[in-house]
Design a protein around this motif. Structure first.
Motif, PDB file in Angstrom:
ATOM      1  N   ALA A  56       0.817  -1.213   0.000  1.00 29.36           N
ATOM      2  CA  ALA A  56       0.000   0.000   0.000  1.00 29.36           C
ATOM      3  C   ALA A  56       0.852   1.266   0.000  1.00 29.36           C
ATOM      4  CB  ALA A  56      -0.920  -0.013   1.218  1.00 29.36           C
ATOM      5  N   ILE A  57       0.327   2.302  -0.626  1.00 30.60           N
ATOM      6  CA  ILE A  57       0.978   3.616  -0.674  1.00 30.60           C
ATOM      7  C   ILE A  57       0.345   4.498   0.393  1.00 30.60           C
ATOM      8  CG2 ILE A  57       1.398   5.666  -2.072  1.00 30.60           C
ATOM      9  CD1 ILE A  57       1.328   3.832  -4.532  1.00 30.60           C
ATOM     10  N   ARG A  58       1.168   5.013   1.273  1.00 28.39           N
ATOM     11  CA  ARG A  58       0.672   5.780   2.416  1.00 28.39           C
ATOM     12  C   ARG A  58       0.611   7.282   2.142  1.00 28.39           C
ATOM     13  NH1 ARG A  58      -0.761   8.758   5.541  1.00 28.39           N
ATOM     14  NH2 ARG A  58      -0.722   8.728   7.824  1.00 28.39           N
ATOM     15  N   LYS A  59       1.495   7.786   1.275  1.00 30.46           N
ATOM     16  CA  LYS A  59       1.552   9.237   1.040  1.00 30.46           C
ATOM     17  C   LYS A  59       2.032   9.501  -0.376  1.00 30.46           C
ATOM     18  CE  LYS A  59       1.756  13.677   2.247  1.00 30.46           C
ATOM     19  NZ  LYS A  59       0.564  14.455   2.675  1.00 30.46           N
ATOM     20  N   ILE A  60       1.396  10.485  -1.031  1.00 31.12           N
ATOM     21  CA  ILE A  60       1.884  10.976  -2.321  1.00 31.12           C
ATOM     22  C   ILE A  60       1.968  12.496  -2.257  1.00 31.12           C
ATOM     23  CG2 ILE A  60       1.084   9.062  -3.761  1.00 31.12           C
ATOM     24  CD1 ILE A  60      -1.382  10.678  -4.453  1.00 31.12           C
ATOM     25  N   GLN A  61       2.893  13.067  -3.027  1.00 30.71           N
ATOM     26  CA  GLN A  61       2.974  14.523  -3.116  1.00 30.71           C
ATOM     27  C   GLN A  61       3.569  14.927  -4.450  1.00 30.71           C
ATOM     28  OE1 GLN A  61       5.640  17.425  -0.832  1.00 30.71           O
ATOM     29  NE2 GLN A  61       3.715  17.629   0.295  1.00 30.71           N
ATOM     30  N   TRP A  62       2.862  15.837  -5.129  1.00 31.83           N
ATOM     31  CA  TRP A  62       3.383  16.423  -6.360  1.00 31.83           C
ATOM     32  C   TRP A  62       4.578  17.320  -6.044  1.00 31.83           C
ATOM     33  CZ3 TRP A  62       1.835  15.048 -11.139  1.00 31.83           C
ATOM     34  CH2 TRP A  62       0.570  14.489 -11.314  1.00 31.83           C
ATOM     35  N   SER A  63       5.501  17.402  -6.978  1.00 30.57           N
ATOM     36  CA  SER A  63       6.668  18.261  -6.835  1.00 30.57           C
ATOM     37  C   SER A  63       6.256  19.732  -6.733  1.00 30.57           C
ATOM     38  CB  SER A  63       7.597  18.078  -8.036  1.00 30.57           C
ATOM     39  OG  SER A  63       8.591  19.074  -8.076  1.00 30.57           O
ATOM     40  N   SER A  64       7.021  20.486  -5.941  1.00 29.88           N
ATOM     41  CA  SER A  64       6.796  21.928  -5.835  1.00 29.88           C
ATOM     42  C   SER A  64       7.308  22.680  -7.055  1.00 29.88           C
ATOM     43  CB  SER A  64       7.509  22.476  -4.589  1.00 29.88           C
ATOM     44  OG  SER A  64       7.080  21.824  -3.420  1.00 29.88           O
ATOM     45  N   HIS A  65       8.145  22.020  -7.883  1.00 25.91           N
ATOM     46  CA  HIS A  65       8.804  22.724  -8.980  1.00 25.91           C
ATOM     47  C   HIS A  65       8.566  22.113 -10.352  1.00 25.91           C
ATOM     48  CE1 HIS A  65      11.192  23.953  -5.405  1.00 25.91           C
ATOM     49  NE2 HIS A  65      11.263  25.095  -6.034  1.00 25.91           N
ATOM     50  N   ARG A  66       8.049  20.904 -10.412  1.00 26.00           N
ATOM     51  CA  ARG A  66       7.819  20.249 -11.701  1.00 26.00           C
ATOM     52  C   ARG A  66       6.368  19.759 -11.775  1.00 26.00           C
ATOM     53  NH1 ARG A  66      12.921  16.608 -13.621  1.00 26.00           N
ATOM     54  NH2 ARG A  66      14.501  17.270 -12.129  1.00 26.00           N
ATOM     55  N   ALA A  67       5.687  20.128 -12.833  1.00 31.78           N
ATOM     56  CA  ALA A  67       4.273  19.768 -12.974  1.00 31.78           C
ATOM     57  C   ALA A  67       4.062  18.291 -13.230  1.00 31.78           C
ATOM     58  CB  ALA A  67       3.644  20.582 -14.107  1.00 31.78           C
ATOM     59  N   ASP A  68       5.089  17.590 -13.728  1.00 31.13           N
ATOM     60  CA  ASP A  68       4.920  16.191 -14.123  1.00 31.13           C
ATOM     61  C   ASP A  68       5.517  15.200 -13.138  1.00 31.13           C
ATOM     62  OD1 ASP A  68       7.555  17.126 -14.948  1.00 31.13           O
ATOM     63  OD2 ASP A  68       7.769  15.174 -15.935  1.00 31.13           O
ATOM     64  N   VAL A  69       6.067  15.664 -12.023  1.00 32.37           N
ATOM     65  CA  VAL A  69       6.791  14.772 -11.098  1.00 32.37           C
ATOM     66  C   VAL A  69       6.012  14.622  -9.794  1.00 32.37           C
ATOM     67  CG1 VAL A  69       8.879  14.532  -9.681  1.00 32.37           C
ATOM     68  CG2 VAL A  69       9.058  15.208 -12.090  1.00 32.37           C
ATOM     69  N   ILE A  70       5.911  13.372  -9.323  1.00 29.21           N
ATOM     70  CA  ILE A  70       5.210  13.073  -8.083  1.00 29.21           C
ATOM     71  C   ILE A  70       6.000  12.022  -7.306  1.00 29.21           C
ATOM     72  CG2 ILE A  70       3.785  11.267  -9.150  1.00 29.21           C
ATOM     73  CD1 ILE A  70       1.459  12.248  -7.356  1.00 29.21           C
ATOM     74  N   SER A  71       5.990  12.135  -5.980  1.00 24.91           N
ATOM     75  CA  SER A  71       6.657  11.153  -5.123  1.00 24.91           C
ATOM     76  C   SER A  71       5.611  10.343  -4.376  1.00 24.91           C
ATOM     77  CB  SER A  71       7.598  11.839  -4.123  1.00 24.91           C
ATOM     78  OG  SER A  71       6.866  12.709  -3.268  1.00 24.91           O
ATOM     79  N   SER A  72       6.000   9.118  -3.979  1.00 25.37           N
ATOM     80  CA  SER A  72       5.090   8.236  -3.256  1.00 25.37           C
ATOM     81  C   SER A  72       5.859   7.486  -2.180  1.00 25.37           C
ATOM     82  CB  SER A  72       4.415   7.246  -4.210  1.00 25.37           C
ATOM     83  OG  SER A  72       5.382   6.473  -4.908  1.00 25.37           O
ATOM     84  N   ALA A  73       5.265   7.399  -0.991  1.00 20.05           N
ATOM     85  CA  ALA A  73       5.858   6.683   0.134  1.00 20.05           C
ATOM     86  C   ALA A  73       5.002   5.477   0.454  1.00 20.05           C
ATOM     87  CB  ALA A  73       5.954   7.600   1.354  1.00 20.05           C
ATOM     88  N   GLY A  74       5.637   4.315   0.619  1.00 16.83           N
ATOM     89  CA  GLY A  74       4.844   3.100   0.730  1.00 16.83           C
ATOM     90  C   GLY A  74       5.262   2.160   1.835  1.00 16.83           C
TER      91      GLY A  74
END
Length: 338
Positions: free
Chosen positions: A255-273
């Motif tokens: 399961a993925i617990r957290k996601i966040q879009w980049s503050s500087h790039r419209a196409d980049v997202i991080s995910s913590a699992g």
């Protein structure tokens, strides 16, 4: 570039960068993995832990006051919400206790900077201002756990939420169809009509985030391990209230617990699992057939439950984990296309 900070003996639950100071973070923690015991708010700087505030129950989320550089709000496992001033030692300066179950998220509006919202396992979203001893508004958002509620960074008065039912909902607070609250309430008491409702997952929906550059784009994820991208301008089949999934990202093993879009790039997202990794993705691969996954950070040894992009340093990411550590690093992936 990588820095590691220990938060022992508390497992981390959430992390947030200060909107005022480039290298200052707040961390929410809980003893015994949040199952039983006290919690702790920590603030970090390059020198290490600056300050620590204890709570009677686990602390699950934190957010900085957008108007006051020294104030942090936190949501607790006993249903309370506390506001700390870092210049005032030992005790919070405000304590609200209206939710009937765990407060799993708090979020401060970056547009209406005197407001923040909370969401709880009691199924409700509440709106607060630091100047009031009781909530301004209660939104009975779901009949099940509401895991997160986030203000739109583009439209004042719009809140998105996700729930254990798998439903993504948007509420427009400018529409006068929501029940107001001027006194503590134990939980949802009446239905509220969402501006948008999307069955976004077949399982529990644990996290969501607004894209910082595209006002109508939201990402969601949770137990089914997939990140889905939604365009809220598009309605469902037959004109029903809903949104359209414009893409998905798969790779986490749990399961993925957290996601966040980049503050500087419209196409980049991080995910913590829960697979002990933080992964970085692009929604615009460099060529057809190329991987959407840009980088995997696998240095944690327990569930990774938080990730946050720096507001000031491009491509600097912070992660936190149940292994009682915070990692700050610059992932080695291609520079942005200009």
């Amino acid at each position: 570039m990588q820095s590691t900070y220990r938060t022992s003996p508390h497992a981390c639950y959430s992390i947030a960068w200060s909107p005022f100071h480039p290298h200052r973070l707040a961390v929410a923690g809980a003893a015994n993995f949040g199952l039983v015991g006290n919690g702790r708010l920590l603030t970090l700087s390059p020198q290490g832990i600056d300050q620590a505030f204890s709570t009677q129950d686990g602390l699950y989320d934190v957010a900085w006051n957008e108007l006051h550089e020294n104030q942090v709000v936190g949501g607790s496992g006993d249903g309370s919400i506390k506001l700390w001033d870092l210049t005032v030692p030992d005790y919070p300066i405000r304590n609200w206790h209206e939710h009937g179950r765990e407060v799993f998220s708090v979020d401060w509006s970056n547009l209406q900077k005197d407001l923040f919202c909370s969401s709880s396992w009691d199924g409700s979203i509440k709106l607060f201002t630091p100047d009031r001893p009781a909530s301004l508004l209660t939104i009975p958002a779901a009949q099940t756990c509401t895991y997160a509620a986030l203000w739109s960074p583009h439209q004042p008065g719009v809140v998105a939420s996700c729930a254990s039912s798998g439903l993504l909902t948007l509420f427009d607070l400018r529409v006068p169809n929501l029940p107001s609250s001027t006194a503590p309430t134990p939980g949802p008491t009446a239905p509220a009509t969402p501006a948008l409702a999307v069955p976004a997952s077949p399982g529990e929906l644990l996290t969501l985030d607004w894209n910082k550059y595209m006002p109508h784009v939201i990402a969601t994820s949770g137990v089914d391990k997939n990140i889905r991208i939604w365009d809220t301008r598009m309605v469902g089949q037959g004109g029903s209230v809903g949104g359209v999934c414009t893409g998905s990202l798969a790779g986490h093993q749990y399961a993925i617990r957290k996601i966040q879009w980049s503050s500087h790039r419209a196409d980049v997202i991080s995910s913590a699992g829960y697979d002990m990794t933080c992964r970085i993705w692009t929604t615009q691969p460099s060529s057809p057939g190329s991987s959407s996954q840009l980088y995997v950070h696998n240095a944690h040894t327990e569930f990774v439950v938080g990730c946050a992009w720096s507001f000031f340093d491009e491509d600097v990411l912070a992660t936190c984990s149940w292994d009682q550590s915070v990692h700050i690093f610059r992932p080695p992936f291609p520079p942005p296309r200009r």
